[in-house]
Design a protein around this motif. Structure first.
Motif, mmCIF file in Angstrom:
data_model
loop_
_atom_site.group_PDB
_atom_site.id
_atom_site.type_symbol
_atom_site.label_atom_id
_atom_site.label_comp_id
_atom_site.label_asym_id
_atom_site.label_seq_id
_atom_site.Cartn_x
_atom_site.Cartn_y
_atom_site.Cartn_z
ATOM 1 N N TYR A 1 0.808 -1.225 0.000
ATOM 2 C CA TYR A 1 0.000 0.000 0.000
ATOM 3 C C TYR A 1 0.838 1.271 0.000
ATOM 4 C CZ TYR A 1 -3.654 -3.345 0.816
ATOM 5 O OH TYR A 1 -4.496 -4.417 0.676
ATOM 6 N N GLY A 2 1.642 1.428 -1.027
ATOM 7 C CA GLY A 2 2.266 2.717 -1.307
ATOM 8 C C GLY A 2 3.614 2.972 -0.697
ATOM 9 N N GLY A 3 4.205 1.986 -0.029
ATOM 10 C CA GLY A 3 5.529 2.190 0.543
ATOM 11 C C GLY A 3 6.583 2.352 -0.546
ATOM 12 N N PRO A 4 7.727 2.917 -0.220
ATOM 13 C CA PRO A 4 8.774 3.141 -1.227
ATOM 14 C C PRO A 4 9.289 1.843 -1.821
ATOM 15 C CG PRO A 4 9.610 3.542 1.002
ATOM 16 C CD PRO A 4 8.130 3.379 1.121
ATOM 17 N N ASP A 5 9.522 1.865 -3.118
ATOM 18 C CA ASP A 5 9.929 0.651 -3.822
ATOM 19 C C ASP A 5 11.284 0.136 -3.345
ATOM 20 O OD1 ASP A 5 9.536 -1.320 -5.992
ATOM 21 O OD2 ASP A 5 11.295 -0.350 -6.862
ATOM 22 N N SER B 1 -2.603 8.200 -0.983
ATOM 23 C CA SER B 1 -1.654 7.355 -1.711
ATOM 24 C C SER B 1 -0.261 7.508 -1.105
ATOM 25 C CB SER B 1 -1.619 7.729 -3.204
ATOM 26 O OG SER B 1 -1.175 9.070 -3.364
ATOM 27 N N GLY B 2 0.665 6.730 -1.628
ATOM 28 C CA GLY B 2 2.063 6.851 -1.233
ATOM 29 C C GLY B 2 2.316 6.484 0.212
ATOM 30 N N LEU B 3 3.316 7.145 0.786
ATOM 31 C CA LEU B 3 3.731 6.853 2.155
ATOM 32 C C LEU B 3 2.608 7.102 3.154
ATOM 33 C CD1 LEU B 3 6.215 5.886 3.697
ATOM 34 C CD2 LEU B 3 6.860 8.279 4.045
ATOM 35 N N GLN C 1 -0.559 6.662 2.632
ATOM 36 C CA GLN C 1 -1.468 5.517 2.564
ATOM 37 C C GLN C 1 -0.905 4.323 3.335
ATOM 38 O OE1 GLN C 1 -1.767 3.554 -1.238
ATOM 39 N NE2 GLN C 1 -3.848 2.844 -0.841
ATOM 40 N N SER C 2 0.367 4.003 3.141
ATOM 41 C CA SER C 2 0.953 2.851 3.827
ATOM 42 C C SER C 2 0.945 3.038 5.334
ATOM 43 C CB SER C 2 2.380 2.598 3.323
ATOM 44 O OG SER C 2 3.179 3.751 3.430
#
Length: 390
Positions: A34-38, A314-316, A318-319
């Motif tokens: 859920y949107g954590g850094p790749d 979204s993104g961080l 969201q996670s």
């Protein structure tokens, strides 16, 4: 401080750092979904769970065999059933009912995949709101088969002979070879992670094996190993890229053995006291670690609730939000389902032991050979040394 002795290791009734490792593994997985850094490559957290499961389950069996001379299959399966199944089926039921209510029972994949979820062949199911449970399919088959294999081969043999390592690798190769033609090539390597934990447990239980690994249990080594593991984790993506395409298998699959071995080294260091163990044993880490199983399973429900009220998230952010809400839901499940069912399982086992004791007493009065004495209260407490989770 000097490194841990083998006697100290065998005397341990709990590995407090493992709650912290579970916490990290569960949060990594949620962030990945859920949107954590790749670059974080949180999917690898599942492999940490696998290594922990193999280690804890085998350690419990070896210590039970050392205390009583045998392994109680009925108690093993009862502990696993009461630990794993209640939360699993509660969340599956909620997912199915919610999907039916919103008319997405078939379209979101839960309907077609239900047969897999009910038979714990989850890893063969297609995409669905309960897709994260694929790891339960892997682990449940391990829980079913490994105690039978250990008993058939003799745990005494397993813990005394160096050939245990070769045996474990052979089992891994057989599994991979037997299923190599599957449409998802390389998935059996997940069993490599579990078997890595199994072999680590056997090695640490053995005086010889422990002597080889003992240098990793000093305070200085613990810090070095922890830093090194972080480096390995952050290198997962480039390593996977380097290995990608070998024998037609994706790089993220081929990196699994590397990560599993790194986790085993980390786990060895974390059984001893030290600064990293202290951090992993803090109350916040224990809080998340104790709820990591429910968090892992409830993450999709948490994400769906957030999407309903905050679709633009979204993104961080969201996670982090999914993790926070997931922890709240997991805490409810932990208090209302997990703990009550674990306690119920213990009561069932206690009643079984009491009946066995009565039967043994009657047999003794009749002059028949006496059955093995039931396990003591101490052995019951030892069973809490770690709750293996997916």
């Amino acid at each position: 401080m000097s490194s841990l002795t083998h006697a100290d290791y065998l005397a341990l009734r709990r590995f407090p750092a493992l709650d912290g490792l579970r916490a990290i593994a569960a949060v990594l997985v949620v962030f990945f979904h859920y949107g954590g850094p790749d670059w974080l490559q949180g999917w690898a957290g599942v492999q940490m769970f696998f290594v922990l499961s193999g280690f804890l389950i085998t350690t419990l069996m070896l210590r039970e065999e050392r205390r009583t001379g045998e392994i109680s299959l009925s108690e093993f399966y009862l502990r696993r059933a009461f630990r794993i199944l209640p939360v699993y089926f509660v969340i599956l039921l909620v997912t199915v009912v919610a999907s039916a209510f919103y008319g997405t029972f078939v379209s979101n994949g839960i309907g077609p995949a239900l047969k897999y979820f009910l038979t714990f062949t989850n890893e063969f199911a297609g995409a669905s709101p309960y897709g994260q449970s694929w790891s339960l399919g892997i682990e449940q088959k391990f829980y079913l088969v490994w105690p039978l294999v250990a008993i058939a081969l003799g745990t005494v043999v397993l813990r005394r002979r160096a050939g245990a390592a070769a045996l474990g690798m052979l089992l891994a190769l057989v599994v991979v070879n037997f299923t190599a033609s599957h449409s998802n090539p390389g998935w059996p390597l997940h069993y490599f992670s579990i078997l890595t934990g199994v072999l680590l447990a056997i090695a640490l239980h053995s005086p010889r094996g422990f002597a080889l690994l003992r240098p990793l249990t000093s305070r200085a080594a613990q810090v070095i190993v922890a830093v090194g593991f972080v480096g390995v984790h952050l290198s997962v993506k480039p390593i996977a890229g380097f290995l990608d395409g070998i024998n037609g298998i994706p790089g993220h699959v081929l990196v699994i053995p590397v990560y599993a071995l790194a986790t085993a080294v980390l786990l060895t260091a974390m059984v001893a006291p030290g600064p990293a163990t202290t951090f992993l044993s803090t109350k916040p880490m224990q809080f998340v670690g104790e709820r990591s199983y429910s968090l892992y399973l409830v993450q999709t429900i948490a994400a769906t609730i957030l999407w309903f009220f905050w679709p633009s998230l979204s993104g961080l952010g969201q996670s982090a939000a999914v993790t926070a809400l997931g922890l709240a839901l997991a805490s409810v499940l932990y208090a209302t389902v997990e703990i009550p069912m674990i306690n119920l399982g213990r009561r069932v086992i206690t009643r079984q032991r009491a009946k066995a004791e009565v039967r043994a007493g009657v047999a003794a009065q009749q002059g028949a050979p006496q059955a093995p004495a039931p396990q003591s209260a101490e052995s019951s407490r030892l069973a809490t040394i770690g709750q293996a989770q997916p």
